[in-house]
Structure formats: C-alpha cells, structure tokens
Design a protein around this motif. Structure first.
Motif, PDB file in Angstrom:
ATOM      1  N   ILE A 123     -22.244  10.598 -43.940  1.00 34.04           N
ATOM      2  CA  ILE A 123     -21.282   9.550 -43.569  1.00 34.04           C
ATOM      3  C   ILE A 123     -22.008   8.275 -43.168  1.00 34.04           C
ATOM      4  O   ILE A 123     -21.615   7.165 -43.555  1.00 34.04           O
ATOM      5  N   VAL A 124     -23.088   8.409 -42.386  1.00 37.88           N
ATOM      6  CA  VAL A 124     -23.882   7.235 -41.995  1.00 37.88           C
ATOM      7  C   VAL A 124     -24.391   6.507 -43.233  1.00 37.88           C
ATOM      8  O   VAL A 124     -24.360   5.270 -43.309  1.00 37.88           O
ATOM      9  N   GLY A 125     -24.851   7.271 -44.229  1.00 38.22           N
ATOM     10  CA  GLY A 125     -25.360   6.674 -45.450  1.00 38.22           C
ATOM     11  C   GLY A 125     -24.296   5.901 -46.209  1.00 38.22           C
ATOM     12  O   GLY A 125     -24.579   4.877 -46.830  1.00 38.22           O
ATOM     13  N   LEU A 126     -23.070   6.371 -46.162  1.00 44.87           N
ATOM     14  CA  LEU A 126     -21.971   5.689 -46.848  1.00 44.87           C
ATOM     15  C   LEU A 126     -21.503   4.452 -46.084  1.00 44.87           C
ATOM     16  O   LEU A 126     -21.262   3.394 -46.670  1.00 44.87           O
ATOM     17  N   LEU A 127     -21.401   4.567 -44.764  1.00 49.57           N
ATOM     18  CA  LEU A 127     -20.885   3.459 -43.958  1.00 49.57           C
ATOM     19  C   LEU A 127     -21.904   2.341 -43.777  1.00 49.57           C
ATOM     20  O   LEU A 127     -21.530   1.183 -43.620  1.00 49.57           O
ATOM     21  N   LYS A 128     -23.163   2.706 -43.713  1.00 51.29           N
ATOM     22  CA  LYS A 128     -24.274   1.770 -43.508  1.00 51.29           C
ATOM     23  C   LYS A 128     -24.342   1.205 -42.081  1.00 51.29           C
ATOM     24  O   LYS A 128     -25.430   1.021 -41.529  1.00 51.29           O
ATOM     25  N   THR A 129     -23.207   0.891 -41.483  1.00 54.45           N
ATOM     26  CA  THR A 129     -23.218   0.247 -40.166  1.00 54.45           C
ATOM     27  C   THR A 129     -22.446   1.037 -39.109  1.00 54.45           C
ATOM     28  O   THR A 129     -21.992   0.476 -38.118  1.00 54.45           O
ATOM     29  N   GLY A 130     -22.273   2.317 -39.301  1.00 55.23           N
ATOM     30  CA  GLY A 130     -21.546   3.116 -38.322  1.00 55.23           C
ATOM     31  C   GLY A 130     -21.767   4.580 -38.580  1.00 55.23           C
ATOM     32  O   GLY A 130     -22.549   4.961 -39.451  1.00 55.23           O
ATOM     33  N   SER A 131     -21.097   5.420 -37.810  1.00 52.12           N
ATOM     34  CA  SER A 131     -21.235   6.863 -37.976  1.00 52.12           C
ATOM     35  C   SER A 131     -19.859   7.510 -37.922  1.00 52.12           C
ATOM     36  O   SER A 131     -18.844   6.831 -37.776  1.00 52.12           O
ATOM     37  N   ALA A 132     -19.825   8.828 -38.021  1.00 52.18           N
ATOM     38  CA  ALA A 132     -18.560   9.568 -38.067  1.00 52.18           C
ATOM     39  C   ALA A 132     -17.703   9.250 -36.850  1.00 52.18           C
ATOM     40  O   ALA A 132     -18.205   9.056 -35.741  1.00 52.18           O
ATOM     41  N   TYR A 133     -16.402   9.235 -37.054  1.00 54.64           N
ATOM     42  CA  TYR A 133     -15.469   8.743 -36.041  1.00 54.64           C
ATOM     43  C   TYR A 133     -14.236   9.645 -35.917  1.00 54.64           C
ATOM     44  O   TYR A 133     -13.942  10.183 -34.866  1.00 54.64           O
ATOM     45  N   TYR A 134     -13.549   9.840 -37.047  1.00 55.83           N
ATOM     46  CA  TYR A 134     -12.276  10.558 -37.016  1.00 55.83           C
ATOM     47  C   TYR A 134     -12.448  12.060 -36.776  1.00 55.83           C
ATOM     48  O   TYR A 134     -11.737  12.641 -35.945  1.00 55.83           O
ATOM     49  N   ALA A 135     -13.381  12.696 -37.489  1.00 60.10           N
ATOM     50  CA  ALA A 135     -13.580  14.135 -37.295  1.00 60.10           C
ATOM     51  C   ALA A 135     -14.107  14.461 -35.898  1.00 60.10           C
ATOM     52  O   ALA A 135     -13.642  15.423 -35.275  1.00 60.10           O
TER      53      ALA A 135
END
Length: 295
Positions: free
Chosen positions: A198-210
């Motif tokens: 998820i970090v790799g996809l967002l680039k500027t954030g990390s997992a949030y909803y799960a």
C-alpha cells in the motif's frame, strides 16, 4: 468515523496540528443527521481534553515512505509515543490503550513502560489487521466470500509475522486441502508485505481504512464485553514460551481487556516461527533502550 457511526462511544480527536482535528471533528459531526447518531465528536490540540476517557487509541507517528520498513520508524515514532504516553498517564490513567503506530510491538512496549498501565489493559492492533489482509487475499484467490474464510496471523507486526495455514478454514475445509502449497506461500508472503504494498502505491502515505477497522473491532469487543478471540499484540508472561514482550497472539477480549491468552496447539515449526518473530521484537525493544527513548 467507525466508532461514531456505530454509536459505540463519544470521540475526542487529538493532534498537534492546529485546526486539523477540529476540522475533521466538524466534518464528521456534520454527517450525524445522515447516519443518525448522537455521539459527541470533539477535535482538540490539548491532551487535557481526553480526561476521564475509558479508552485511548494511539495512532500518532510518521508513516513509512516507499522502501522503508516499519522498524526504520523506531526512533522518531518512539519519541512521539513517549509524549503521548506521558499525557495518557496524566489525563486518562485508567484507560484501556489500543496501540496502532509502527513499529507496533516496540511502541506498545514504550507506552506500557511510560504509563504503567496494567498489562491486561494495553495491547497492540496488528494481528486483526494482518489476519484481515490474509483472509482477503485467500478469498480473492479462490473467488469466494470473505465471510467464509477464517484464518489467523500471529507474531510481531513486520516481516517475521506468522500466518497459520493449518489454522485457516475456507467454507469448513482446511486451507491446505483447497489451495496448493505454492499459492499459499505466495499469499503468506503478500500478507507479510501487505503494508509495504500500500505504501508503494500511495507514495505519500500508508494504510488507513483496514487498520481503522481492526482498531474498531478490538474497541468494540472490549466496550461491549463480547469475549471475542482476536489476535492482538499482548504482553506475554510465559505463554508460548515467550516472556516480557508484546507479541501477536490470540486473546479473549472483554470488559477487562485481555481476559485470557488463547493458546493454540502449535506444531514445532509454527512455534519456532513465532519465537523467531518474538526475537525480532526483542531486538527492537533493545534498540529502544539503547537509543535512550525512555529517558
């Protein structure tokens, strides 16, 4: 949002950024006529506003950037945790604590040491999240409902976590009987790297909803005294042959917090993997002490 929409409790949002928690609280409050709840949602920059809270969920910390591991955050997030813990101790000393920030197991140790919270009342949210990722990946691969996949992930919240295929069931069938070993191993590895993906996809954030869903499930189990068996980072005192560490294991959660450590009949190989994960957690705890984070 999850807690408020379930009308589980009144909520106080605390952050050091001026205006941000107040804005989020106002935004959430303006949804109340639509979702029909009468809970109070307050945003503040003052820890004093948590006074008398029954539960504190600690999420403050710097998120990972692509290429970083959770462990890389130990120094900066450890210092943030000390500030949080000192304020929890002052304003909400009797609260249950659910710890979410990374590196999760070591930060739970930091908060525990500073607050002195009884060990049954402090725990880390990792296993619920890791198990949810694991179960989702299995359901996706098999083309079945997530409702019919049961599984559990133990150990530290990192690359040494321990998914347990032998204790995973799909529609009543053991996972190894409905999925080939190489596919299971691929899903186990994807689970371990789930946060980094998820970090790799967002680039500027990390997992949030799960993660928020995992924290909510734990909070609800305690507040509603549900006696749920959930995998949480719990303080172990000899269970599974591990002592003096917060490590992910199944536990019964109810009105007294962690009411019992649920001991699965692990094989020698599974137990060795769990102890290896605990050794990794211990190395991080040793680093906390080496860096003098606790003062």
């Amino acid at each position: 949002m999850r807690i408020a929409e379930a009308a589980l409790a009144d909520v106080v949002l605390v952050d050091i950024v001026e205006g941000m928690p107040q804005g989020k609280a106002l935004d959430l409050s303006e949804s109340r006529p639509v979702v029909l709840n009468d809970v109070s949602i307050v945003g503040t920059n003052d820890y004093a506003d948590i006074a008398g809270s029954d539960m504190v969920i600690t999420t403050a910390g710097v998120p990972r950037k692509p290429g970083m591991s959770r462990d890389d955050l130990i120094e900066i997030n450890g210092k943030i945790a000390v500030t949080m813990a000192e304020n929890i101790k002052e304003y909400a000393p009797d609260a249950f604590i659910i710890q979410v920030a990374n590196p999760l197991d070591a930060i739970t140790y930091v908060i525990s040491e500073i607050t002195g919270t009884p060990k049954n009342k402090i725990m880390g949210m990792a296993g619920v999240l890791d198990s949810s990722r694991y179960r989702y990946f299995i359901a996706e691969a098999l083309g079945v409902s997530v409702k019919d996949v049961q599984g559990i992930v133990l150990g530290g919240h990192g690359d040494t976590m321990v998914p347990l295929p032998r204790f995973t069931w799909v529609g009543g069938a053991p996972l190894p009987e409905v999925m080939p070993a190489d596919q299971i191993e691929a899903i186990v590895e994807r689970t371990r790297k789930g946060g980094a993906e998820i970090v790799g996809l967002l680039k500027t954030g990390s997992a949030y909803y799960a993660p928020s869903a995992g924290a909510f499930e734990m909070a609800k189990a305690i507040i509603k005294d549900e006696k749920r068996i959930l995998p949480v980072a719990a303080y172990l005192n000899g269970e599974y042959g591990i002592s003096g560490l917060f490590v992910g294991v199944p536990a019964v959660l109810g009105k007294d917090g962690i009411e019992k450590i649920w001991q699965l009949p692990l094989s020698d190989e599974e137990l060795a993997a769990l102890k290896n994960s605990a050794d990794h957690v211990k190395a991080l705890v040793d680093k906390v002490n080496e860096l003098g984070i606790l003062g």
